[in-house]
Write a protein that holds these residues in place. Structure first.
Motif, PDB file in Angstrom:
ATOM      1  N   ALA A  37     -33.205   6.622  -8.992  1.00  0.00           N
ATOM      2  CA  ALA A  37     -32.594   6.017 -10.169  1.00  0.00           C
ATOM      3  C   ALA A  37     -32.914   6.935 -11.340  1.00  0.00           C
ATOM      4  O   ALA A  37     -33.983   7.563 -11.363  1.00  0.00           O
ATOM      5  CB  ALA A  37     -33.167   4.627 -10.413  1.00  0.00           C
ATOM      6  N   GLY A  40     -32.916   7.810 -15.635  1.00  0.00           N
ATOM      7  CA  GLY A  40     -32.939   7.266 -16.991  1.00  0.00           C
ATOM      8  C   GLY A  40     -32.942   8.366 -18.024  1.00  0.00           C
ATOM      9  O   GLY A  40     -33.266   9.518 -17.727  1.00  0.00           O
ATOM     10  N   PHE A  65     -36.601   4.070 -24.618  1.00  0.00           N
ATOM     11  CA  PHE A  65     -35.556   4.032 -23.602  1.00  0.00           C
ATOM     12  C   PHE A  65     -34.180   4.162 -24.241  1.00  0.00           C
ATOM     13  O   PHE A  65     -33.944   3.624 -25.326  1.00  0.00           O
ATOM     14  CB  PHE A  65     -35.650   2.691 -22.860  1.00  0.00           C
ATOM     15  CG  PHE A  65     -34.476   2.381 -21.984  1.00  0.00           C
ATOM     16  CD1 PHE A  65     -33.488   1.517 -22.419  1.00  0.00           C
ATOM     17  CD2 PHE A  65     -34.360   2.958 -20.725  1.00  0.00           C
ATOM     18  CE1 PHE A  65     -32.393   1.223 -21.618  1.00  0.00           C
ATOM     19  CE2 PHE A  65     -33.272   2.665 -19.917  1.00  0.00           C
ATOM     20  CZ  PHE A  65     -32.293   1.798 -20.361  1.00  0.00           C
ATOM     21  N   TYR A  88     -30.001   3.816 -18.469  1.00  0.00           N
ATOM     22  CA  TYR A  88     -30.436   3.806 -17.065  1.00  0.00           C
ATOM     23  C   TYR A  88     -29.210   3.696 -16.168  1.00  0.00           C
ATOM     24  O   TYR A  88     -28.231   3.007 -16.511  1.00  0.00           O
ATOM     25  CB  TYR A  88     -31.338   2.600 -16.824  1.00  0.00           C
ATOM     26  CG  TYR A  88     -31.511   2.213 -15.372  1.00  0.00           C
ATOM     27  CD1 TYR A  88     -30.674   1.261 -14.772  1.00  0.00           C
ATOM     28  CD2 TYR A  88     -32.497   2.797 -14.583  1.00  0.00           C
ATOM     29  CE1 TYR A  88     -30.824   0.902 -13.447  1.00  0.00           C
ATOM     30  CE2 TYR A  88     -32.652   2.438 -13.254  1.00  0.00           C
ATOM     31  CZ  TYR A  88     -31.821   1.490 -12.693  1.00  0.00           C
ATOM     32  OH  TYR A  88     -31.970   1.130 -11.374  1.00  0.00           O
ATOM     33  N   SER A 137     -28.431   3.170 -11.847  1.00  0.00           N
ATOM     34  CA  SER A 137     -29.044   2.953 -10.537  1.00  0.00           C
ATOM     35  C   SER A 137     -28.595   4.029  -9.553  1.00  0.00           C
ATOM     36  O   SER A 137     -27.751   4.866  -9.844  1.00  0.00           O
ATOM     37  CB  SER A 137     -28.673   1.557 -10.030  1.00  0.00           C
ATOM     38  OG  SER A 137     -27.261   1.450  -9.872  1.00  0.00           O
ATOM     39  N   THR A 184     -25.853  -0.132 -14.827  1.00  0.00           N
ATOM     40  CA  THR A 184     -26.278   0.660 -15.979  1.00  0.00           C
ATOM     41  C   THR A 184     -26.847  -0.264 -17.038  1.00  0.00           C
ATOM     42  O   THR A 184     -26.430  -1.425 -17.161  1.00  0.00           O
ATOM     43  CB  THR A 184     -25.108   1.454 -16.587  1.00  0.00           C
ATOM     44  OG1 THR A 184     -24.052   0.562 -16.948  1.00  0.00           O
ATOM     45  CG2 THR A 184     -24.581   2.502 -15.623  1.00  0.00           C
ATOM     46  N   CYS A 203     -34.495  13.381 -19.622  1.00  0.00           N
ATOM     47  CA  CYS A 203     -34.051  12.652 -18.446  1.00  0.00           C
ATOM     48  C   CYS A 203     -35.250  12.438 -17.536  1.00  0.00           C
ATOM     49  O   CYS A 203     -36.223  13.196 -17.585  1.00  0.00           O
ATOM     50  CB  CYS A 203     -32.923  13.369 -17.710  1.00  0.00           C
ATOM     51  SG  CYS A 203     -33.378  14.918 -16.924  1.00  0.00           S
ATOM     52  N   ILE A 251     -38.185   1.402  -8.613  1.00  0.00           N
ATOM     53  CA  ILE A 251     -38.394   0.747  -9.910  1.00  0.00           C
ATOM     54  C   ILE A 251     -38.524  -0.750  -9.667  1.00  0.00           C
ATOM     55  O   ILE A 251     -37.667  -1.340  -9.007  1.00  0.00           O
ATOM     56  CB  ILE A 251     -37.238   1.018 -10.890  1.00  0.00           C
ATOM     57  CG1 ILE A 251     -37.237   2.467 -11.349  1.00  0.00           C
ATOM     58  CG2 ILE A 251     -37.336   0.094 -12.105  1.00  0.00           C
ATOM     59  CD1 ILE A 251     -36.214   2.796 -12.408  1.00  0.00           C
ATOM     60  N   GLU A 291     -36.699  -1.174 -15.689  1.00  0.00           N
ATOM     61  CA  GLU A 291     -35.889   0.040 -15.830  1.00  0.00           C
ATOM     62  C   GLU A 291     -36.089   0.689 -17.199  1.00  0.00           C
ATOM     63  O   GLU A 291     -35.825   1.869 -17.365  1.00  0.00           O
ATOM     64  CB  GLU A 291     -34.405  -0.293 -15.640  1.00  0.00           C
ATOM     65  CG  GLU A 291     -34.045  -0.779 -14.249  1.00  0.00           C
ATOM     66  CD  GLU A 291     -34.255  -2.261 -14.066  1.00  0.00           C
ATOM     67  OE1 GLU A 291     -34.751  -2.914 -15.009  1.00  0.00           O
ATOM     68  OE2 GLU A 291     -33.923  -2.774 -12.968  1.00  0.00           O
ATOM     69  N   TYR A 292     -36.556  -0.113 -18.168  1.00  0.00           N
ATOM     70  CA  TYR A 292     -36.722   0.378 -19.531  1.00  0.00           C
ATOM     71  C   TYR A 292     -38.078   1.057 -19.748  1.00  0.00           C
ATOM     72  O   TYR A 292     -38.317   1.649 -20.798  1.00  0.00           O
ATOM     73  CB  TYR A 292     -36.642  -0.802 -20.516  1.00  0.00           C
ATOM     74  CG  TYR A 292     -35.420  -1.664 -20.314  1.00  0.00           C
ATOM     75  CD1 TYR A 292     -35.459  -2.797 -19.511  1.00  0.00           C
ATOM     76  CD2 TYR A 292     -34.220  -1.346 -20.939  1.00  0.00           C
ATOM     77  CE1 TYR A 292     -34.323  -3.586 -19.329  1.00  0.00           C
ATOM     78  CE2 TYR A 292     -33.101  -2.125 -20.774  1.00  0.00           C
ATOM     79  CZ  TYR A 292     -33.163  -3.242 -19.964  1.00  0.00           C
ATOM     80  OH  TYR A 292     -32.040  -4.016 -19.793  1.00  0.00           O
ATOM     81  N   TYR A 352     -41.028   6.029 -14.111  1.00  0.00           N
ATOM     82  CA  TYR A 352     -40.368   7.279 -13.749  1.00  0.00           C
ATOM     83  C   TYR A 352     -41.411   8.351 -13.461  1.00  0.00           C
ATOM     84  O   TYR A 352     -42.288   8.620 -14.296  1.00  0.00           O
ATOM     85  CB  TYR A 352     -39.442   7.723 -14.879  1.00  0.00           C
ATOM     86  CG  TYR A 352     -38.318   6.740 -15.139  1.00  0.00           C
ATOM     87  CD1 TYR A 352     -38.538   5.588 -15.893  1.00  0.00           C
ATOM     88  CD2 TYR A 352     -37.042   6.951 -14.615  1.00  0.00           C
ATOM     89  CE1 TYR A 352     -37.519   4.675 -16.116  1.00  0.00           C
ATOM     90  CE2 TYR A 352     -36.018   6.042 -14.842  1.00  0.00           C
ATOM     91  CZ  TYR A 352     -36.263   4.909 -15.592  1.00  0.00           C
ATOM     92  OH  TYR A 352     -35.254   4.009 -15.810  1.00  0.00           O
TER      93      TYR A 352
END
Length: 126
Positions: free
Chosen positions: A33, A35, A47, A50, A52, A58, A96, A102, A107-108, A113
């Protein structure tokens, strides 16, 4: 070890557009994934967007919704950030990042990451 290489930053006037690219090397991007994050001068990393693994999901930070679009081309091992209607407050170094897993709802979070690019500087003049 995956390496991320960003390109496409630069100087643009307010209202203009830029497209950032992030190519992943020594790895297959479909395994991650992806971001985008940014860090403005004197501010914390935040952030931005994002996407997937299979492009089905997204997310965007509220201030960029409707202006920025994240996309990916798994065949080319590249993820993009199209930035339109740029504002001076978008000025930052953009990073990036890739995550092999995740946790839901995180995700934020930059902590999720494990691979990061070197950053691309974007400057928006008023």
């Amino acid at each position: 070890q995956a390496q991320l290489v960003e390109s496409g930053g630069g100087l643009v006037q307010a209202g203009g557009s830029l497209r950032l690219s992030c190519k992943i090397q020594d790895a297959t991007i479909s395994h991650y994934a992806m971001g985008w994050f940014r860090q403005a001068p004197g501010k914390e990393l935040e952030f931005v967007a994002y996407i997937s693994w299979k492009r089905k999901t997204t997310y965007y930070e509220d201030s960029v919704k409707g202006r920025f679009t994240i996309s990916r081309d798994n065949a080319l091992n590249i993820v993009y950030l199209q930035m339109n209607s740029l504002k001076p407050e978008d000025t930052a170094v953009y990073y990036c990042a890739a995550a092999s897993t995740i946790a839901g709802g995180r995700e934020y979070s930059a902590d999720e990451y494990e691979h990061w690019g070197q950053g691309a500087r974007v400057t928006v003049s008023s």
